[in-house]
Design a protein around this motif. Structure first.
Motif, short mmCIF file in Angstrom:
data_model
loop_
_atom_site.label_atom_id
_atom_site.label_comp_id
_atom_site.label_asym_id
_atom_site.label_seq_id
_atom_site.Cartn_x
_atom_site.Cartn_y
_atom_site.Cartn_z
N PHE A 226 26.04 -30.51 -23.05
CA PHE A 226 27.11 -31.29 -22.43
C PHE A 226 27.61 -32.39 -23.35
O PHE A 226 28.13 -33.41 -22.89
CB PHE A 226 26.68 -31.85 -21.06
CG PHE A 226 25.47 -32.72 -21.08
CD1 PHE A 226 24.20 -32.16 -21.20
CD2 PHE A 226 25.58 -34.09 -20.96
CE1 PHE A 226 23.07 -32.97 -21.19
CE2 PHE A 226 24.46 -34.90 -20.95
CZ PHE A 226 23.21 -34.34 -21.08
N ARG A 229 31.49 -32.51 -23.18
CA ARG A 229 31.95 -33.08 -21.91
C ARG A 229 31.90 -34.60 -21.97
O ARG A 229 32.84 -35.29 -21.58
CB ARG A 229 31.09 -32.57 -20.75
CG ARG A 229 31.41 -33.30 -19.46
CD ARG A 229 30.65 -32.79 -18.27
NE ARG A 229 29.23 -33.04 -18.29
CZ ARG A 229 28.66 -34.22 -18.20
NH1 ARG A 229 29.40 -35.31 -18.09
NH2 ARG A 229 27.35 -34.34 -18.23
N ARG A 260 37.16 -26.04 -20.23
CA ARG A 260 36.68 -25.17 -19.16
C ARG A 260 36.92 -25.83 -17.81
O ARG A 260 36.90 -27.05 -17.66
CB ARG A 260 35.20 -24.84 -19.36
CG ARG A 260 34.25 -26.01 -19.33
CD ARG A 260 32.90 -25.63 -19.90
NE ARG A 260 32.24 -24.57 -19.17
CZ ARG A 260 31.08 -24.69 -18.55
NH1 ARG A 260 30.45 -25.85 -18.55
NH2 ARG A 260 30.51 -23.67 -17.95
N ALA A 261 37.17 -25.00 -16.81
CA ALA A 261 37.52 -25.50 -15.48
C ALA A 261 36.39 -26.27 -14.83
O ALA A 261 36.62 -27.08 -13.92
CB ALA A 261 37.91 -24.33 -14.58
N GLU A 262 35.16 -26.08 -15.30
CA GLU A 262 34.01 -26.76 -14.69
C GLU A 262 33.95 -28.24 -15.04
O GLU A 262 33.01 -28.92 -14.65
CB GLU A 262 32.69 -26.10 -15.14
CG GLU A 262 32.43 -24.71 -14.55
CD GLU A 262 32.99 -23.59 -15.41
OE1 GLU A 262 33.98 -23.83 -16.14
OE2 GLU A 262 32.44 -22.49 -15.38
N TYR A 263 34.91 -28.75 -15.82
CA TYR A 263 34.88 -30.15 -16.23
C TYR A 263 36.06 -30.95 -15.66
O TYR A 263 36.89 -31.45 -16.41
CB TYR A 263 34.92 -30.24 -17.76
CG TYR A 263 33.63 -29.86 -18.48
CD1 TYR A 263 33.61 -29.75 -19.86
CD2 TYR A 263 32.45 -29.63 -17.80
CE1 TYR A 263 32.45 -29.42 -20.54
CE2 TYR A 263 31.28 -29.30 -18.46
CZ TYR A 263 31.29 -29.20 -19.83
OH TYR A 263 30.13 -28.87 -20.51
N ILE A 300 43.51 -24.94 -19.06
CA ILE A 300 42.24 -24.91 -18.34
C ILE A 300 41.67 -23.49 -18.37
O ILE A 300 42.40 -22.52 -18.16
CB ILE A 300 42.45 -25.35 -16.88
CG1 ILE A 300 43.11 -26.72 -16.87
CG2 ILE A 300 41.13 -25.39 -16.14
CD1 ILE A 300 43.36 -27.23 -15.49
N GLY A 301 40.40 -23.39 -18.60
CA GLY A 301 39.75 -22.08 -18.56
C GLY A 301 39.54 -21.66 -17.12
O GLY A 301 39.97 -22.33 -16.19
#
Lengths: 1032, 166
Positions: A226, A229, A260-263, A300-301
């Motif tokens: 991470f 991030r 990535r969309a998770e961020y 965005i992923g």
């Protein structure tokens, strides 16, 4: 100042700096409050709200600046807040703490120590952030401002020299010069590839095209990583600056950040930063009046790990399926929309402004020759200080894990560090001295990877880890090429079979063959590196694979299809632990006793002296405290002895075959017990006057009363084992005679000779060897250990000798050990009890010589310090030069090691090692002499009681097979285990306590120190068992 | 750019309102093919999922073959063809969380909810999913329920966490 005023020159930047400084000066203090994802999930929002309320109440809102920042790295102790300019670091904050901080610190200048960082090992309180070991070892360049500045303030970014590098590049360098500087710096791609960034940029720069692109790869998909991030959340402008410089260098006017969309927090931060930059002309047209245009768009992923691969990423940016393409053509020739494209990792781009600002020469001062600069690692897994750290390239793995990371929690040992995620490999404890740089790791068959560094402790199964990574790859494989899509699936199937106990011979070879084929033929990096974790674990942990396949054994206690429960799996004798705990809980003591004795005929002994590896794996330990498995075993045995109920173990009809056993120690007696129950005629020859071996001669009465031991030996005699004492094989009876009279022989003579350590003066009067001393005491001989006694060693024998000396009236007893207490082989409880009785422990001290004339009167010692790592993962003790000193002593006890010897056997006939231990076949326990078996310390060297018992059992089974039987032991009647599973919520509760004698009550006698469980506590303790044996 | 639409606000809308909103979004993005993924993200927020009808709508509006849109929807794990529950439980099975017991958490959740990974409970309350690393590695093992991340989750305390959502 108008926040939208354009920034066009360096003096504009200077003005922003000046204004920011002026604005800051009106504040007395600044509070840097972490709002990174880690702290958000630790409820920092509530803490922040409480803080704002308290500040308002105290009337401090205009004199205290509250600044929300990104992640400072030490996630383990969030939510956190740094008070500037004091430099004080508060952590593990809760909303109710804010009142104290505001009232005491901000109003009254008194640091609130209870909220400061507390060192895990020493307990020391460290208020100043710069003194905290986690930060001290780091060298923050890329992450310098992350966590120290507001994560949404462009002004503050500029105040800390932000965008000066961009101005310098645009105004003072031409694109070629920029590339030269980056090349000179030696910067290598931080995403994992390690390709020289300057060279990559040069490739794109020289390709002519009307449109070029620069992309920031923020699709940080490696599980466990991470770093990117945190940088994106904490200091997004740094990335914008890096990309702009890169765009200028290669001739691109458009940049994309692929996140990535998770961020979501990172995306939000980037959007705001880009908008601010555009408003003030840092992005847009004619930046810094240089004629260079540049803008950035976010993409965005959508949850595809493979999109971290360049060509897949390009396809995703174009709105397509993220499948990779063949390379060549390389992105620098044909990338997005077929235009030359450079894709750089977030951390790589974070380095660019640093290099331009300080110059390549200064940058080269940190790191190694071929790997310059720093690396950000995310240190996670089984480690005390989880979090993000930035260290110079070349730092050793051990320094990261132990010095900065604080080592492994819960007293576990380090096993492996995994780098490079699903593409990487493992670094073992033998490699703790490895410098962390690109080439050193490649040499070892590992890779640097993106910086995810996962620490794993001894409870990890390496086959399971390999399976885990392969599952991940199967989930994320895009499916385009056959080698990856099918090959990894087949590999996963093999790994699944192995972990379920269905492995076959040849599976490992097949895995290697598949792995190499996939590496050679997969289309992209994901497939090509997918086999790495499997190959790496096979290379370093081949035994674990073999154990799973051949023995159906998982030493990590993870692959649950292979065992009843982790505790039972860890027990060398495989006692059904959850079974007997459930029986105690129901009050069925006799059944519990018999269940234990199916696998271990010495519950009273083991309940007192076992090293209990089972407790080390107890899952309850993860919630509150491991179950007191060993002590409960003692409880059961003691209850049975109290009742004096006669019982008889089932014995099979006589086979009329004879077994001879040499040595009535625990291994010999165990072997005899099981063979007698199978119907053999067993005779045990013991050289000493009483049976028991080290249990009667080595372990003192206060730990194992002779009365208890004898009762347990009676249960062995009861099944027909015939023990003949005072007969020494080789003297009173010849070994060859035994070979002719018996059908099979088991040698279990132990390791009863103290090892001389070659210390000068070792043979002076007044110097004892530990085992000899204990033997004499146990035989009732008069022993003089008066005055000042120094014991050399750190194992059970050393501590037994020390505590015996106390009881015999020594004035002072010292224990000298060359490492630290936590590395001592003795059980922690023995060390604690010894210290309670007055034993003084000297760590990191080594004896050099014993001095004296008629008898010893001094020991010369040298101090030691720990540095670097031994191959077993412990820190290496090294002499500190010129630190010798002498201690006055009256007696010395040396308890360092033991060895065995077999004077009665012809050395040519049976294979032995240099240490005098017998060599046996691993599976049958048979020596090189047919029909002669061996086990226990005679084979292992100085080991523990439970392994000796396990050896005796295994040998009994082998001997039965050797003599025509099926090897199945007679364990008596089946016992039903209660299925009383409790599904209610777990209430945390530490162990229920046993009673002990006070230190004062026990120091001058040999009464048993531990008094065992009260019945109610025993039942309660057994009910804490989570019944990990439950199968759905 | 990527404006985040309130999921709850979208829930109240009628079907035609939702399609109108999606139409606006597509026009905002200039109907460019390269923006397909961003549009699909927003579409999923509006409709809760991306069933065939929505895919057809998007394909028509953007002048793309349906196969292209379907191909992208089915490739990326973020996009779902079926509606999800009110609360999406994402169990992180990234390496750090796995090492710290992520598997036990998954098993316990399966047991408590009586569903498998990818499934939704009968009352449409909970959907159980796997996520491969949310980046909260320092606080493993982690799970996320909608926007809230729970860290250092103890499998024995999961029931308490789920009860908060009942």
């Amino acid at each position: 100042m108008n926040i939208n005023k354009s920034i066009l020159t360096i003096s504009d930047l200077d003005n922003v700096k000046k204004k920011f400084k002026e604005d800051s000066e009106k504040y007395d203090r600044t509070l840097l409050f972490c709002a990174g994802s880690g702290c958000v999930s630790s409820n920092c929002e509530e803490v922040k709200d409480a803080l704002i309320v308290e500040l308002e109440k105290a009337g401090l809102t205009s004199s205290i600046k509250l600044c929300l920042t990104g992640c400072i790295g030490i996630c383990e102790v969030g939510p956190r807040m740094t008070v500037q300019p004091d430099g004080v670091f508060y952590c593990k904050l809760k909303p109710e703490d804010m009142k104290k901080v505001v009232r005491e610190h901000l109003l009254n200048n008194k640091i609130v120590e209870e909220l400061c960082y507390k060192d895990r090992i020493t307990g020391e309180i460290i208020p100043q952030m710069k003194n905290i070991p986690f930060f001290k070892g780091q060298n923050k360049k890329v992450l310098r401002d992350c966590g120290m500045i507001s994560y949404r303030s462009m002004d503050e970014f500029i105040y800390h020299d932000g965008y000066y590098a961009l101005a310098k590049a645009l105004n003072s360098f031409n694109p070629k010069r920029v590339i030269e500087e980056i090349k000179k710096s030696g910067l290598r791609g931080r995403g994992g590839g390690g390709f020289p960034t300057g060279v990559k940029w040069a490739l794109a720069a020289k390709t002519p095209s009307d449109q070029k692109y620069i992309v920031c790869n923020a699709d940080e998909g490696d599980p466990g990583a991470f770093m990117d991030r945190s940088l994106l959340e904490g200091n997004p402008h740094a990335i914008i600056e890096g990309m702009a410089i890169g765009g200028y260098a290669i001739g691109a006017d458009q940049g994309y950040v692929y996140v990535r969309a998770e961020y979501p927090l990172a995306i939000e931060g980037l959007e705001i930063a880009i908008e601010n930059a555009r408003d003030r002309n840092i992005l847009g047209k004619n930046i810094f009046n240089s004629g260079f245009d540049f803008d950035i768009e976010i993409r965005i992923g959508a949850g595809a790990f493979v999109c971290g691969e360049e060509t897949a990423l390009i396809n995703s940016v174009e709105g397509c399926r993220g499948e990779p393409n063949q390379k060549p053509p390389y992105p620098s020739d044909e990338g997005i929309f077929k235009k030359p494209t450079i894709i750089n990792n977030v951390e790589t781009l974070g380095n660019i402004p640093v290099i331009i600002r300080e110059g390549a020469n200064k940058y080269l001062c940190v790191g190694t020759e071929k790997s310059s600069g720093t690396k950000v690692f995310s240190l996670t897994g089984d480690i005390k200080n989880t979090g993000l750290l930035e260290v110079p390239m070349g730092i050793t793995l051990g320094e990261i894990i132990f010095d900065i990371g604080g080592g492994i929690p819960n007293g576990k040992r380090f096993k492996v560090a995994q780098t490079g995620g699903p593409s990487g490999g493992c670094l073992t404890k033998e490699q703790l001295n490895t410098p962390m740089d690109y080439d050193s790791l490649i040499e070892l068959g590992a890779i640097m990877g993106s910086g995810g560094l996962i620490s794993m402790d001894e409870d990890t199964c390496m086959v399971d880890m390999a399976k885990f990574f392969m599952e991940f790859i199967q989930d994320e494989s895009c499916g385009k090429c056959v080698p990856c899509r099918l090959g990894t699936k087949r590999m996963l199937e093999i790994l699944e079979r192995i972990t379920k106990g269905e492995g076959k011979e040849g599976d490992v070879e097949l895995l290697v063959e598949l792995a190499n084929t996939i590496k050679d033929t997969a289309l992209c990096g994901l497939g090509q590196t997918a086999p790495n974790p499997v190959l790496s674990t096979i290379k370093y942990f081949r035994e674990e694979y073999d154990e799973h396949i051949r023995d159906k054994y998982c030493r990590g206690g993870v692959c649950s299809e292979l065992f009843i429960s982790p505790c039972e799996n860890a027990c060398p004798a495989n006692v059904n632990v959850p079974g007997y705990l459930a029986l105690i809980a129901e009050g069925r003591i006799k059944d519990a006793y018999n269940l234990i004795r199916q696998e271990n005929p010495f519950p009273a002994v083991c309940g007192r002296v076992c090293t209990h590896p089972c407790e080390g794996k107890c899952r309850r330990g993860q919630t509150d405290e491991a179950i007191a498995i060993s002590a409960l075993k003692r409880y059961v045995a003691d209850e049975m002895f109290k009742n004096n109920e006669p019982f008889v173990d089932l014995v099979f009809p006589k086979k009329n075959k004879k077994i001879g056993i040499i040595g009535a120690g625990i291994s010999g007696l165990t072997c005899g017990y099981y063979l007698a129950r199978l119907g053999y005629d067993v005779t045990v020859y013991e050289a000493k006057p009483v049976p028991g071996g080290v249990l009667v001669y080595g372990i003192p009465e206060y730990r194992l009363p002779k009365e208890i031991l004898n009762k347990e030996i009676d249960t062995i005699k009861q099944v027909g084992v015939n023990i003949i004492t005072d007969v020494e094989v080789g003297k009173d009876i010849l070994f060859d005679d035994l070979r002719t009279s018996y059908d099979a022989i088991y040698i279990a003579t132990g390791a009863q000779f103290s090892r001389e350590i070659g210390l000068e003066g070792e043979n002076l009067p007044g110097v004892y060897h530990g085992l000899d001393l204990l033997k004499d005491i146990n035989l009732g001989k008069d022993v003089d250990v008066s005055g000042v006694v120094a014991v050399i060693g750190g194992g059970s024998t050393a501590f037994d000798a020390a505590r015996v000396a106390i009881r015999k009236g020594a004035k002072e007893v010292h224990v000298i050990y060359r490492r630290t207490s936590k590395d001592m082989p003795a059980d922690q409880s023995e060390i604690i009890e010894a210290v309670e009785e007055g034993v003084i422990i000297h760590e990191l001290l080594r004896p050099v010589a014993l001095k004296g004339k008629e008898c010893v009167n001094k020991v010369k010692c040298i101090k030691m310090e720990l540095s670097g790592f031994d191959s077993d993962g412990r820190k290496k003790p090294l002499d500190i030069p010129d630190s010798e000193y002498e201690m006055d002593v009256d007696h010395i006890i040396i308890a360092v090691s033991q060895y065995s010897d077999l004077p009665f056997i012809n050395k040519e006939e049976v294979e032995a090692t240099q240490m005098g231990t017998i060599v046996v076949d691993k599976d049958t326990q048979m020596t090189s002499m047919a029909g002669v078996f061996a086990g226990g310390d005679a084979v292992r060297g100085s080991d523990v009681v439970i392994t000796a018992i396990a050896d005796g059992k295994k040998a009994a089974s082998s001997m039965d097979k050797h003599l025509g039987g099926d090897g199945v032991l007679n364990k008596g009647e089946h016992i039903d285990i209660p299925q009383n599973y409790n599904d209610s919520e777990i209430m945390e509760h530490k162990r229920f306590e046993m009673a002990y004698l006070d230190a004062d009550e026990r120091k001058d006698n040999f009464e048993e120190v531990c008094l065992g469980f009260h019945r109610l506590n025993a039942i309660a303790e057994s009910m804490r068992c989570l019944r990990c044996d439950r199968k759905l | 750019m990527a404006k985040v639409y309130e999921k709850n606000r979208c829930k109240e809308m009628t079907e035609s309102e939702k399609y109108a909103l999606l139409d606006d979004v597509i026009r905002d993005y200039d109907k460019k093919e390269s923006n397909l993924i961003q549009i699909l993200h927003i579409g999923q927020v509006i409709f809760g999922c991306l069933p065939l009808e929505v895919q057809i709508f998007i394909a028509e509006r953007m002048d793309l073959p349906l196969s292209k849109v379907s191909g992208v929807v089915t490739f990326y794990s973020y996009f779902s063809l079926e509606p999800k529950g009110d609360y999406i439980i994402s169990v992180c099975l990234g390496t750090a969380c796995y090492v710290r017991g992520g598997k036990q958490i998954m098993e316990k959740l399966k047991e408590l909810l009586c569903i498998d990974v990818g499934e939704t409970t009968g009352d449409m309350k909970f959907t159980l999913e796997v996520v491969r690393c949310m980046g909260a590695c320092g606080l493993a093992p982690a799970i996320r329920i909608n926007d809230k991340v729970y860290k250092r989750v103890n499998p024995n305390k999961l029931k308490q966490i789920l009860d908060q959502y009942k």
